[in-house]
Scaffold this motif. Structure first.
Motif, PDB file in Angstrom:
ATOM      1  N   ALA A 226       0.815  -1.217   0.000  1.00 47.54           N
ATOM      2  CA  ALA A 226       0.000   0.000   0.000  1.00 47.54           C
ATOM      3  C   ALA A 226       0.849   1.267   0.000  1.00 47.54           C
ATOM      4  CB  ALA A 226      -0.945  -0.002   1.201  1.00 47.54           C
ATOM      5  N   ALA A 227       2.085   1.166   0.494  1.00 49.06           N
ATOM      6  CA  ALA A 227       2.960   2.343   0.498  1.00 49.06           C
ATOM      7  C   ALA A 227       3.343   2.753  -0.926  1.00 49.06           C
ATOM      8  CB  ALA A 227       4.208   2.079   1.337  1.00 49.06           C
ATOM      9  N   LEU A 228       3.015   1.904  -1.905  1.00 50.62           N
ATOM     10  CA  LEU A 228       3.269   2.272  -3.302  1.00 50.62           C
ATOM     11  C   LEU A 228       2.115   3.089  -3.889  1.00 50.62           C
ATOM     12  CD1 LEU A 228       4.839  -1.108  -4.430  1.00 50.62           C
ATOM     13  CD2 LEU A 228       6.005   1.107  -4.382  1.00 50.62           C
ATOM     14  N   ALA A 229       1.117   3.397  -3.067  1.00 50.33           N
ATOM     15  CA  ALA A 229      -0.037   4.156  -3.577  1.00 50.33           C
ATOM     16  C   ALA A 229       0.391   5.520  -4.126  1.00 50.33           C
ATOM     17  CB  ALA A 229      -1.088   4.332  -2.478  1.00 50.33           C
ATOM     18  N   GLU A 230       1.352   6.162  -3.480  1.00 49.69           N
ATOM     19  CA  GLU A 230       1.749   7.507  -3.935  1.00 49.69           C
ATOM     20  C   GLU A 230       2.408   7.461  -5.317  1.00 49.69           C
ATOM     21  OE1 GLU A 230       3.600  11.477  -4.181  1.00 49.69           O
ATOM     22  OE2 GLU A 230       4.597   9.548  -4.339  1.00 49.69           O
ATOM     23  N   PRO A 231       3.476   6.671  -5.520  1.00 47.71           N
ATOM     24  CA  PRO A 231       4.021   6.613  -6.888  1.00 47.71           C
ATOM     25  C   PRO A 231       3.026   6.051  -7.906  1.00 47.71           C
ATOM     26  CG  PRO A 231       5.157   5.044  -5.431  1.00 47.71           C
ATOM     27  CD  PRO A 231       4.319   5.918  -4.562  1.00 47.71           C
ATOM     28  N   LEU A 232       2.175   5.123  -7.489  1.00 46.09           N
ATOM     29  CA  LEU A 232       1.179   4.603  -8.433  1.00 46.09           C
ATOM     30  C   LEU A 232       0.165   5.691  -8.797  1.00 46.09           C
ATOM     31  CD1 LEU A 232       0.074   2.283 -10.114  1.00 46.09           C
ATOM     32  CD2 LEU A 232      -1.190   1.477  -8.103  1.00 46.09           C
ATOM     33  N   ALA A 233      -0.139   6.578  -7.848  1.00 51.76           N
ATOM     34  CA  ALA A 233      -1.055   7.692  -8.143  1.00 51.76           C
ATOM     35  C   ALA A 233      -0.475   8.576  -9.251  1.00 51.76           C
ATOM     36  CB  ALA A 233      -1.324   8.511  -6.881  1.00 51.76           C
ATOM     37  N   VAL A 234       0.844   8.770  -9.237  1.00 50.94           N
ATOM     38  CA  VAL A 234       1.501   9.547 -10.297  1.00 50.94           C
ATOM     39  C   VAL A 234       1.297   8.847 -11.643  1.00 50.94           C
ATOM     40  CG1 VAL A 234       3.722  10.391 -11.176  1.00 50.94           C
ATOM     41  CG2 VAL A 234       3.242  10.476  -8.712  1.00 50.94           C
ATOM     42  N   VAL A 235       1.471   7.530 -11.636  1.00 52.47           N
ATOM     43  CA  VAL A 235       1.314   6.748 -12.869  1.00 52.47           C
ATOM     44  C   VAL A 235      -0.134   6.823 -13.371  1.00 52.47           C
ATOM     45  CG1 VAL A 235       1.302   4.380 -13.753  1.00 52.47           C
ATOM     46  CG2 VAL A 235       3.262   5.215 -12.429  1.00 52.47           C
ATOM     47  N   LEU A 236      -1.084   6.748 -12.455  1.00 52.93           N
ATOM     48  CA  LEU A 236      -2.494   6.815 -12.867  1.00 52.93           C
ATOM     49  C   LEU A 236      -2.829   8.193 -13.434  1.00 52.93           C
ATOM     50  CD1 LEU A 236      -4.157   4.825  -9.941  1.00 52.93           C
ATOM     51  CD2 LEU A 236      -3.681   4.040 -12.272  1.00 52.93           C
ATOM     52  N   GLN A 237      -2.222   9.224 -12.854  1.00 55.30           N
ATOM     53  CA  GLN A 237      -2.396  10.571 -13.404  1.00 55.30           C
ATOM     54  C   GLN A 237      -1.847  10.608 -14.834  1.00 55.30           C
ATOM     55  OE1 GLN A 237      -3.855  13.133 -11.796  1.00 55.30           O
ATOM     56  NE2 GLN A 237      -3.334  14.886 -13.089  1.00 55.30           N
ATOM     57  N   ALA A 238      -0.721   9.926 -15.050  1.00 53.60           N
ATOM     58  CA  ALA A 238      -0.113   9.882 -16.386  1.00 53.60           C
ATOM     59  C   ALA A 238      -1.036   9.162 -17.374  1.00 53.60           C
ATOM     60  CB  ALA A 238       1.243   9.185 -16.324  1.00 53.60           C
ATOM     61  N   PHE A 239      -1.658   8.076 -16.935  1.00 60.52           N
ATOM     62  CA  PHE A 239      -2.571   7.363 -17.832  1.00 60.52           C
ATOM     63  C   PHE A 239      -3.776   8.236 -18.176  1.00 60.52           C
ATOM     64  CE2 PHE A 239      -1.430   2.914 -18.769  1.00 60.52           C
ATOM     65  CZ  PHE A 239      -0.167   2.929 -18.205  1.00 60.52           C
ATOM     66  N   LYS A 240      -4.221   9.011 -17.208  1.00 62.72           N
ATOM     67  CA  LYS A 240      -5.338   9.920 -17.470  1.00 62.72           C
ATOM     68  C   LYS A 240      -4.911  11.020 -18.437  1.00 62.72           C
ATOM     69  CE  LYS A 240      -8.409  13.152 -15.105  1.00 62.72           C
ATOM     70  NZ  LYS A 240      -8.537  13.966 -13.893  1.00 62.72           N
ATOM     71  N   ARG A 241      -3.763  11.624 -18.158  1.00 63.09           N
ATOM     72  CA  ARG A 241      -3.281  12.730 -18.988  1.00 63.09           C
ATOM     73  C   ARG A 241      -3.006  12.272 -20.426  1.00 63.09           C
ATOM     74  NH1 ARG A 241      -3.085  17.397 -19.290  1.00 63.09           N
ATOM     75  NH2 ARG A 241      -0.857  17.806 -19.457  1.00 63.09           N
ATOM     76  N   SER A 242      -2.581  11.016 -20.589  1.00 64.87           N
ATOM     77  CA  SER A 242      -2.256  10.531 -21.933  1.00 64.87           C
ATOM     78  C   SER A 242      -3.494   9.964 -22.635  1.00 64.87           C
ATOM     79  CB  SER A 242      -1.162   9.465 -21.853  1.00 64.87           C
ATOM     80  OG  SER A 242      -1.584   8.392 -21.029  1.00 64.87           O
ATOM     81  N   ARG A 243      -4.652  10.038 -21.969  1.00 60.19           N
ATOM     82  CA  ARG A 243      -5.925   9.562 -22.532  1.00 60.19           C
ATOM     83  C   ARG A 243      -5.808   8.116 -23.010  1.00 60.19           C
ATOM     84  NH1 ARG A 243      -4.603  14.322 -24.873  1.00 60.19           N
ATOM     85  NH2 ARG A 243      -4.287  13.336 -26.905  1.00 60.19           N
ATOM     86  N   PHE A 244      -5.115   7.310 -22.216  1.00 61.60           N
ATOM     87  CA  PHE A 244      -4.912   5.908 -22.590  1.00 61.60           C
ATOM     88  C   PHE A 244      -6.244   5.171 -22.653  1.00 61.60           C
ATOM     89  CE2 PHE A 244      -4.493   1.457 -21.590  1.00 61.60           C
ATOM     90  CZ  PHE A 244      -3.519   1.056 -22.482  1.00 61.60           C
ATOM     91  N   VAL A 245      -6.427   4.358 -23.691  1.00 63.98           N
ATOM     92  CA  VAL A 245      -7.593   3.474 -23.736  1.00 63.98           C
ATOM     93  C   VAL A 245      -7.135   2.043 -24.018  1.00 63.98           C
ATOM     94  CG1 VAL A 245      -9.309   5.204 -24.403  1.00 63.98           C
ATOM     95  CG2 VAL A 245      -8.005   4.010 -26.180  1.00 63.98           C
ATOM     96  N   LYS A 246      -7.919   1.114 -23.510  1.00 63.58           N
ATOM     97  CA  LYS A 246      -7.685  -0.321 -23.685  1.00 63.58           C
ATOM     98  C   LYS A 246      -7.350  -0.651 -25.139  1.00 63.58           C
ATOM     99  CE  LYS A 246     -10.682  -4.388 -23.387  1.00 63.58           C
ATOM    100  NZ  LYS A 246     -12.005  -4.838 -22.931  1.00 63.58           N
ATOM    101  N   GLY A 247      -6.347  -1.503 -25.329  1.00 67.33           N
ATOM    102  CA  GLY A 247      -6.010  -1.941 -26.679  1.00 67.33           C
ATOM    103  C   GLY A 247      -4.899  -1.136 -27.331  1.00 67.33           C
ATOM    104  N   GLN A 248      -4.477  -0.039 -26.682  1.00 64.00           N
ATOM    105  CA  GLN A 248      -3.380   0.747 -27.257  1.00 64.00           C
ATOM    106  C   GLN A 248      -2.034   0.101 -26.925  1.00 64.00           C
ATOM    107  OE1 GLN A 248      -4.176   4.797 -25.759  1.00 64.00           O
ATOM    108  NE2 GLN A 248      -4.741   5.345 -27.851  1.00 64.00           N
ATOM    109  N   SER A 249      -1.016   0.482 -27.691  1.00 72.21           N
ATOM    110  CA  SER A 249       0.332  -0.019 -27.415  1.00 72.21           C
ATOM    111  C   SER A 249       1.085   0.997 -26.563  1.00 72.21           C
ATOM    112  CB  SER A 249       1.083  -0.272 -28.723  1.00 72.21           C
ATOM    113  OG  SER A 249       1.185   0.926 -29.471  1.00 72.21           O
ATOM    114  N   VAL A 250       1.958   0.475 -25.703  1.00 74.35           N
ATOM    115  CA  VAL A 250       2.662   1.315 -24.730  1.00 74.35           C
ATOM    116  C   VAL A 250       4.161   1.049 -24.794  1.00 74.35           C
ATOM    117  CG1 VAL A 250       3.071   1.624 -22.242  1.00 74.35           C
ATOM    118  CG2 VAL A 250       0.729   1.538 -23.113  1.00 74.35           C
TER     119      VAL A 250
END
Ligand SMILES: [Zn+2]
Ligand SMILES: [Zn+2]
Length: 372
Positions: A149-173
């Motif tokens: 659970a202590a990884l929630a903070e860095p994971l929150a940054v990653v989730l913000q990145a997925f939101k900002r990049s408008r990622f949708v299922k099926g895209q390549s990363v």
């Protein structure tokens, strides 16, 4: 508490924690992950342009349990004594236009734990007890362990990145840089069902880890970049080497290093109409191939921390098969936690991070300070 007095001068000091005020709770910090900004303060006494102006406690990726309530927080329905929580480390003002519109990560009055941007600095979580506003305490499900659970903070940054990049299922990363944040970006891409995830790093060990955890499909060890005339040629080579890659490029590239040559590569690696998402920031000014972005409609988006991402981060760490299922008897995501130190030896945690490797030869991915 572990207090930084200046470069390489971390001291364990006894301090009395006052009673929690109004809507605060008092938390016994159980684990704090250390990140690159903490290491910058430790090594240089500053992080970018923000220099230490008085001794400060570092750390902001933390979990703990509630041990006392302030006068008005006792009425909280969500929180109870002994409740385990993740701490959201930024205290925003709740008044400005950014806070009002839900983009509180951009709040100009933000006071962030363990950042020297504002003075007096707000102490971080490398201490036993801290008082924190109820609204920034996110309850943990009973079945998730504190260290995951202590990884929630860095994971929150990653989730913000997925939101900002408008990622949708099926895209390549493509993920450039497979440190803790890059590895979490790989994991998130699998959780959100990318059609293909590739990772680039200079460390074979990190790439092997990403592959062995099932977090990426193909990897590229980037140790021969100077064989190529420029980043465009390098990226041509990378694309031809990686298996199953659309030669047009990637839908989304998560750049986690902040190194100029990597950012240039990221732009070339994105396909026309794709997105480059800047998670790492190392250099305030850099030269970029703007034609490769503008003339191919490649969007470059930045990420600054996160807004409203902790609940989802905790949900993923608790329940996503990609992160929470067991691997060698532990939740998969704990593979990122390469080193653990007790609070009394916080200085050793920083020295090990600085060296990049511990005495036993194990490379550092994420060092964690625990108080059990
Ligand atoms: Zn951080
Ligand atoms: Zn604000």
């Amino acid at each position: 508490m572990a207090v930084l007095h200046g470069p390489n001068d971390l001291r364990i000091e006894e301090r009395v924690t006052s009673a929690p005020l109004q809507d605060e709770v008092q938390i016994h910090i159980r684990a704090t992950g250390l990140c690159g900004s903490d290491l910058h303060y430790y090594c240089h006494g500053k992080n970018g342009q923000f220099a230490l102006q008085h001794p400060m406690c570092l750390g902001h990726e933390s979990v703990g349990e509630i041990v006392a309530f302030g006068p008005s927080s006792a009425k909280s329905k969500q929180l109870k004594l002994q409740q385990r929580i993740a701490i959201e480390p930024g205290r925003n003002c709740e008044q400005c236009s950014y806070c009002q519109s839900g983009k509180y990560n951009l709040c100009k009055n933000m006071r962030f734990a363990s950042s020297a941007k504002t003075a007096p600095h707000l102490h971080g979580t490398l201490q036993r007890f801290i008082n924190w506003p109820t609204r920034l305490c996110h309850p943990l499900p009973d079945h998730v362990d504190m260290h995951s659970a202590a990884l929630a903070e860095p994971l929150a940054v990653v989730l913000q990145a997925f939101k900002r990049s408008r990622f949708v299922k099926g895209q390549s990363v493509l993920v450039i840089g497979a440190g803790a944040v890059g590895l979490l970006a790989c994991a998130a891409s699998k959780h959100f069902q990318a059609c293909n995830t590739s990772a680039i790093d200079v460390s074979q060990n990190r790439l092997d880890l990403a592959s062995s955890l099932g977090w990426c499909d193909s990897t590229y060890l980037n140790t021969n970049a100077n064989q190529f005339a420029d980043e465009k040629e390098l990226v041509q080579h990378i694309k031809s080497t990686l298996e199953g890659i659309d030669q047009d490029g990637f839908d989304v590239v998560y750049e986690c290093t902040g190194v100029p040559t990597c950012v240039r590569s990221a732009i070339h690696a994105a396909k026309p109409g794709g997105v480059v998402c800047m998670i790492g920031m190392g250099h305030p000014t850099m030269t970029l191939p703007m034609d490769a972005a503008a003339l191919r409609e490649v969007d470059i988006v930045g990420v600054f921390r996160y807004a409203n991402m902790f609940p989802q981060a905790i949900e993923l760490l608790s329940n996503s098969p990609v992160m929470a299922s067991l691997h060698n008897g532990k939740p998969i995501v704990q593979a990122i936690l390469s080193h653990k130190f007790p609070l009394s030896k916080a200085d050793q945690a920083f020295e090990t991070m600085k060296a990049g490797v511990s005495a036993d030869g194990k490379g550092v991915i994420k060092a964690m300070v625990v108080d059990e």
